[in-house]
Scaffold this motif. Structure first.
Motif, PDB file in Angstrom:
ATOM      1  N   MET A  27       0.848  -1.185   0.000  1.00 19.25           N
ATOM      2  CA  MET A  27       0.000   0.000   0.000  1.00 19.25           C
ATOM      3  C   MET A  27       0.889   1.242   0.000  1.00 19.25           C
ATOM      4  SD  MET A  27      -2.705   1.120   2.919  1.00 19.25           S
ATOM      5  CE  MET A  27      -3.243  -0.584   3.142  1.00 19.25           C
ATOM      6  N   ARG A  35      -0.922  -4.878   7.305  1.00 19.97           N
ATOM      7  CA  ARG A  35      -1.415  -4.288   6.062  1.00 19.97           C
ATOM      8  C   ARG A  35      -0.957  -2.844   5.843  1.00 19.97           C
ATOM      9  NH1 ARG A  35      -5.978  -6.633   4.020  1.00 19.97           N
ATOM     10  NH2 ARG A  35      -5.614  -5.197   2.307  1.00 19.97           N
ATOM     11  N   TRP A  36      -0.656  -2.150   6.922  1.00 18.91           N
ATOM     12  CA  TRP A  36      -0.309  -0.736   6.729  1.00 18.91           C
ATOM     13  C   TRP A  36       1.053  -0.319   7.279  1.00 18.91           C
ATOM     14  CZ3 TRP A  36       0.429   2.264  11.088  1.00 18.91           C
ATOM     15  CH2 TRP A  36      -0.126   1.781  12.276  1.00 18.91           C
ATOM     16  N   TRP A  37       1.543  -0.996   8.303  1.00 17.76           N
ATOM     17  CA  TRP A  37       2.760  -0.557   8.978  1.00 17.76           C
ATOM     18  C   TRP A  37       4.001  -0.818   8.119  1.00 17.76           C
ATOM     19  CZ3 TRP A  37       7.133  -2.975  11.008  1.00 17.76           C
ATOM     20  CH2 TRP A  37       7.890  -2.209  11.898  1.00 17.76           C
ATOM     21  N   GLY A  38       4.761   0.220   7.821  1.00 13.66           N
ATOM     22  CA  GLY A  38       6.023   0.071   7.101  1.00 13.66           C
ATOM     23  C   GLY A  38       5.889  -0.499   5.710  1.00 13.66           C
ATOM     24  N   ASN A  39       4.696  -0.482   5.171  1.00  9.78           N
ATOM     25  CA  ASN A  39       4.462  -1.130   3.888  1.00  9.78           C
ATOM     26  C   ASN A  39       4.380  -0.097   2.761  1.00  9.78           C
ATOM     27  OD1 ASN A  39       3.800  -2.929   1.914  1.00  9.78           O
ATOM     28  ND2 ASN A  39       2.359  -4.070   3.207  1.00  9.78           N
ATOM     29  N   LEU A  40       5.432  -0.023   1.970  1.00 10.65           N
ATOM     30  CA  LEU A  40       5.474   0.985   0.910  1.00 10.65           C
ATOM     31  C   LEU A  40       5.185   0.406  -0.475  1.00 10.65           C
ATOM     32  CD1 LEU A  40       8.603   3.079   1.957  1.00 10.65           C
ATOM     33  CD2 LEU A  40       6.264   3.863   1.921  1.00 10.65           C
ATOM     34  N   ASN A  57      10.003  -5.035   9.695  1.00  7.96           N
ATOM     35  CA  ASN A  57       9.674  -4.460   8.400  1.00  7.96           C
ATOM     36  C   ASN A  57      10.703  -4.931   7.379  1.00  7.96           C
ATOM     37  OD1 ASN A  57       9.935  -1.243   6.854  1.00  7.96           O
ATOM     38  ND2 ASN A  57       8.432  -2.804   6.433  1.00  7.96           N
ATOM     39  N   HIS A  89      12.309  -4.756   3.820  1.00 12.57           N
ATOM     40  CA  HIS A  89      12.377  -3.775   2.737  1.00 12.57           C
ATOM     41  C   HIS A  89      13.458  -4.232   1.776  1.00 12.57           C
ATOM     42  CE1 HIS A  89      15.958  -2.043   4.719  1.00 12.57           C
ATOM     43  NE2 HIS A  89      15.321  -2.338   5.836  1.00 12.57           N
ATOM     44  N   LYS A 144      16.361  -3.529   1.127  1.00 15.55           N
ATOM     45  CA  LYS A 144      17.755  -3.625   1.578  1.00 15.55           C
ATOM     46  C   LYS A 144      17.945  -4.493   2.808  1.00 15.55           C
ATOM     47  CE  LYS A 144      19.039   0.982  -0.005  1.00 15.55           C
ATOM     48  NZ  LYS A 144      19.321   2.298   0.572  1.00 15.55           N
ATOM     49  N   ASP A 194      16.033  -6.061   6.767  1.00 18.00           N
ATOM     50  CA  ASP A 194      14.948  -6.069   7.744  1.00 18.00           C
ATOM     51  C   ASP A 194      15.170  -4.997   8.793  1.00 18.00           C
ATOM     52  OD1 ASP A 194      13.840  -8.226   6.495  1.00 18.00           O
ATOM     53  OD2 ASP A 194      14.320  -9.681   8.053  1.00 18.00           O
ATOM     54  N   ALA A 195      14.109  -4.326   9.228  1.00 17.53           N
ATOM     55  CA  ALA A 195      14.200  -3.376  10.335  1.00 17.53           C
ATOM     56  C   ALA A 195      13.277  -3.884  11.435  1.00 17.53           C
ATOM     57  CB  ALA A 195      13.784  -1.987   9.881  1.00 17.53           C
ATOM     58  N   GLU A 196      13.864  -4.151  12.593  1.00 18.88           N
ATOM     59  CA  GLU A 196      13.077  -4.727  13.693  1.00 18.88           C
ATOM     60  C   GLU A 196      12.797  -3.691  14.783  1.00 18.88           C
ATOM     61  OE1 GLU A 196      15.024  -8.017  15.649  1.00 18.88           O
ATOM     62  OE2 GLU A 196      13.500  -8.100  17.216  1.00 18.88           O
ATOM     63  N   PHE A 197      11.559  -3.650  15.213  1.00 21.14           N
ATOM     64  CA  PHE A 197      11.123  -2.777  16.308  1.00 21.14           C
ATOM     65  C   PHE A 197      10.406  -3.644  17.337  1.00 21.14           C
ATOM     66  CE2 PHE A 197      11.495  -0.126  12.603  1.00 21.14           C
ATOM     67  CZ  PHE A 197      11.876   1.134  13.045  1.00 21.14           C
ATOM     68  N   TYR A 225      14.133   0.364  18.637  1.00 19.93           N
ATOM     69  CA  TYR A 225      14.610  -0.008  17.304  1.00 19.93           C
ATOM     70  C   TYR A 225      15.778  -0.956  17.584  1.00 19.93           C
ATOM     71  CZ  TYR A 225      17.069   0.789  12.832  1.00 19.93           C
ATOM     72  OH  TYR A 225      17.718   0.640  11.634  1.00 19.93           O
ATOM     73  N   ILE A 245       9.038   3.982   8.384  1.00 13.54           N
ATOM     74  CA  ILE A 245       7.941   3.741   9.312  1.00 13.54           C
ATOM     75  C   ILE A 245       7.085   4.995   9.458  1.00 13.54           C
ATOM     76  CG2 ILE A 245       7.354   3.155  11.704  1.00 13.54           C
ATOM     77  CD1 ILE A 245       8.520   0.840   9.861  1.00 13.54           C
ATOM     78  N   THR A 298       4.801   5.871   6.493  1.00 11.79           N
ATOM     79  CA  THR A 298       3.640   5.014   6.265  1.00 11.79           C
ATOM     80  C   THR A 298       2.672   5.029   7.426  1.00 11.79           C
ATOM     81  OG1 THR A 298       4.768   3.127   7.239  1.00 11.79           O
ATOM     82  CG2 THR A 298       4.976   3.428   4.852  1.00 11.79           C
ATOM     83  N   ASN A 300      -0.931   5.610   5.596  1.00 15.31           N
ATOM     84  CA  ASN A 300      -1.289   4.224   5.308  1.00 15.31           C
ATOM     85  C   ASN A 300      -2.413   3.738   6.205  1.00 15.31           C
ATOM     86  OD1 ASN A 300       0.201   3.417   3.174  1.00 15.31           O
ATOM     87  ND2 ASN A 300       1.542   2.045   4.297  1.00 15.31           N
TER      88      ASN A 300
END
Lengths: 168, 122
Positions: free
Chosen positions: A1, A47-52, A75, A77, A79, A81-84, A103, B93, B96, B100
């Protein structure tokens, strides 16, 4: 999205109530319980978080929605993974939630996020305050451009850092 | 995963907050050079430049040669790269997070309406 031209975009405001805090507010055209659900249930968060768009996903989305329960989102991406992750401190659906956020590569830079949802003329207003461990970390989060056009002394650093990251 | 602590982060950002130090790094990004070479474009005294270099060195952003008498400075991209990654991850983050969510809420509500309509029509 890919978020472009979303409704209520212009209601998004960022302020800095103190040296270590960032306050956000935004209206959403949805009932309060739905906004709360979308923010706290994994099937929605994915469905929405970190989803470009293409190349982005949320392979890990764990939510233990109780006081002291942990959450962890990854997340993916193009390049890497980004973990929170963090812990829920207060849960009062559909009006208030307090949690910590870390983070993963910076484990001692924990922020505490207090989010409230209030009804406003048929819409829902989100007010969120993030408290960071120092002004430096707070300023750095601000420098990431979350508020478009925010003037910070780190703008150029960011360009430089990106340039270097590409090279090495 | 490499862990990077807030204290390191503060040192890195304190070092980078100064425009002269950022310009020094930009110069070093194109290759190592001496203190004298670094001082030239800034119209600064050598001790003043050395002071900036010490801050950058303490923050781990540059390394200085120990053998050659002119002690060449070179950039250490490690901390900058980690800072760049953090910046990029956070930006994604934040970009979005709000718009989003709004779009997703519209989808959710549209779905509810469609399903509700079908149920009523039966």
């Amino acid at each position: 999205m890919v978020a472009s031209g979303a409704a209520n975009s212009e209601t998004f405001k960022v302020t800095t109530p103190s040296d270590t805090e960032i306050h956000f507010t935004r209206l959403f055209s949805a009932p309060r319980h739905l906004v709360f659900e979308a923010m706290s249930k994994p099937e929605h968060i994915r469905r929405w978080w970190g989803n470009l768009g293409d190349g982005y996903s949320v392979p890990v989305c764990e939510v233990d929605l109780r006081v002291g329960g942990k959450w962890r989102f990854v997340n993916r991406h193009p390049k890497g993974d980004a973990e929170f992750y963090g812990v829920y401190k207060e849960i009062n659906p559909p009006g208030r939630i307090v949690f910590t956020e870390i983070y993963a590569p910076f484990p001692d830079a924990e922020s505490v996020v207090t989010a409230t949802l209030t009804e406003e003329n048929g819409k829902t207003r989100l007010n969120a305050t993030s408290t960071y461990p120092s002004k430096m970390v707070r300023d750095m989060v601000l420098s990431t451009g979350m508020e478009k056009g925010a003037a910070t002394s780190y703008d150029r650093l960011d360009e430089l850092a990106m340039e270097l990251a590409k090279r090495s | 995963m490499v862990k990077f602590y807030a204290a390191d982060l503060d040192a890195t950002f304190a070092a980078l907050a100064d425009p002269t130090r950022r310009a020094i790094l930009a110069r070093l990004a194109s290759g190592e050079c001496s203190v004298t070479e670094l001082a030239e474009p800034f119209d600064m005294s050598l001790p003043a430049v050395s002071k900036h270099l010490r801050v950058l060195e303490r923050a781990g952003l540059i390394a200085r040669g120990r053998t050659a008498q002119w002690r060449p400075c070179r950039i250490d991209a490690g901390p900058l790269k980690r800072v760049a990654e953090w910046t990029e991850d956070f930006r994604r983050i934040w970009e979005t997070r709000f718009d989003n969510l709004e779009l997703y809420l519209q989808q959710l509500q549209a779905k509810e309406k469609t399903h509700g309509g079908k149920r009523r029509s039966k």
